[in-house]
Write a protein that holds these residues in place. Sequence first.
Motif: not given
Length: 398
Positions: A318, A334, A336, A342-348, A362
């Motif tokens: 990160q 990713q 669902e 965390s899919d959110e942290q994958q996006d970050v 996805r």
Amino acid sequence: KRTSVASAQASVREHAHKTQRDGVQGVVMTMVQLDERAAKFGVTFLDDTSDESYSIGMRGVEAVLEASTREGWLDVATSEDFNGLAAAPTPVVAENGNKLHYVHYLSRNPQENTPTIVILPGFTEMVDHFMEVAYYYWQAGFDIYILEHRGQGRSPRDVANLGLIWIDDFRRYVADAEKLIRTIVRPHAQSIFSKEAPVYVYGHSMGGGIAAALAEHAPDLVDKYVLTAPMIASLSPLSPSLTKLFASLGAFFASKKQIFVHPDKEFNQTFDEEYAKGLSHARAVWLHKRRLMLETNQMYAASYNWVKQSLKLNAYLQNQQNRERITAPMLLFQAENDAWVSDEQQDVFIAGATNTTIKKVRMNGARHELEAEQAQVVRDMVVAMLEFLTVDKEANKA
């Protein structure tokens, strides 16, 4: 170079002919399902409509791959192998040997630019988890390696309980993977195929986190990456600060003890029907039976220090400066309904990797265990992988 390729082709043909004489290839071919998208890569998929059909197909797969398999043992990374990873830890000498286990499936059709893919398993996973996917890569002509991380499968352990995962420092995972590629994979590809033969890395979950860290640490080592449900950050019922405090205190007082939140105190020998819900029942049953075959496959829980080190791996991934070091293209799957990462942290992570292209796919309705998912998920994933990894080659042909 041509002599090396010809010799390799002859060796593979010799093993394949023996396999065909034994009638095994016929068994595999009777348990397949065709997919037009995969056909252009020479790939047919196993029939998982029943536990029996899948089991029969996998027996054939195992025999076919066995004809092309080379077992490997790699000296673990020492301080000299950490190549710039800050404050490299002192090498640990395990009680049961100090060589990492990997398997090498030789390409069925070695040519000058045969691609090589290195598979990095996830938490508690072993070679068997990726045998089916390896078979699809093998059909497509790839040279394939699967590494069993320290603390997993037949690789060195640092705790008496073979079911417990412990690591002293997450950087050891990265250094071990880098050493395999630098000292075994690249030299083999360059001597048998060509200096331009591509090397790819495919990591799932924890293996995906290790692969992403490798891309940050050694930007020029690998040509492309495939990440399935990568552990950029783990999910926790606690806040990040409480999770870190919990892991740090546990690691300080009970580094090699099992985390108390895990309900099982030993590997569950009984197949868990509840766990398999939503996954391919046939794949889940087969994997469970493979775990029962070897005690070293019966991993089930994390130690406190593994949790602490996983958080350090997440922090490394990160770090924005680290993410900007990534230059190799990536394909990230990713899930669902992922309950573990965390899919959110994958996006970050994707947004922060500004010096490369990361394509996200996805997988709607899918769980974290993508390689054990329903047939359509596995097929869509494999086709997308092969399209991503072969796009340059196809463009060059055009």
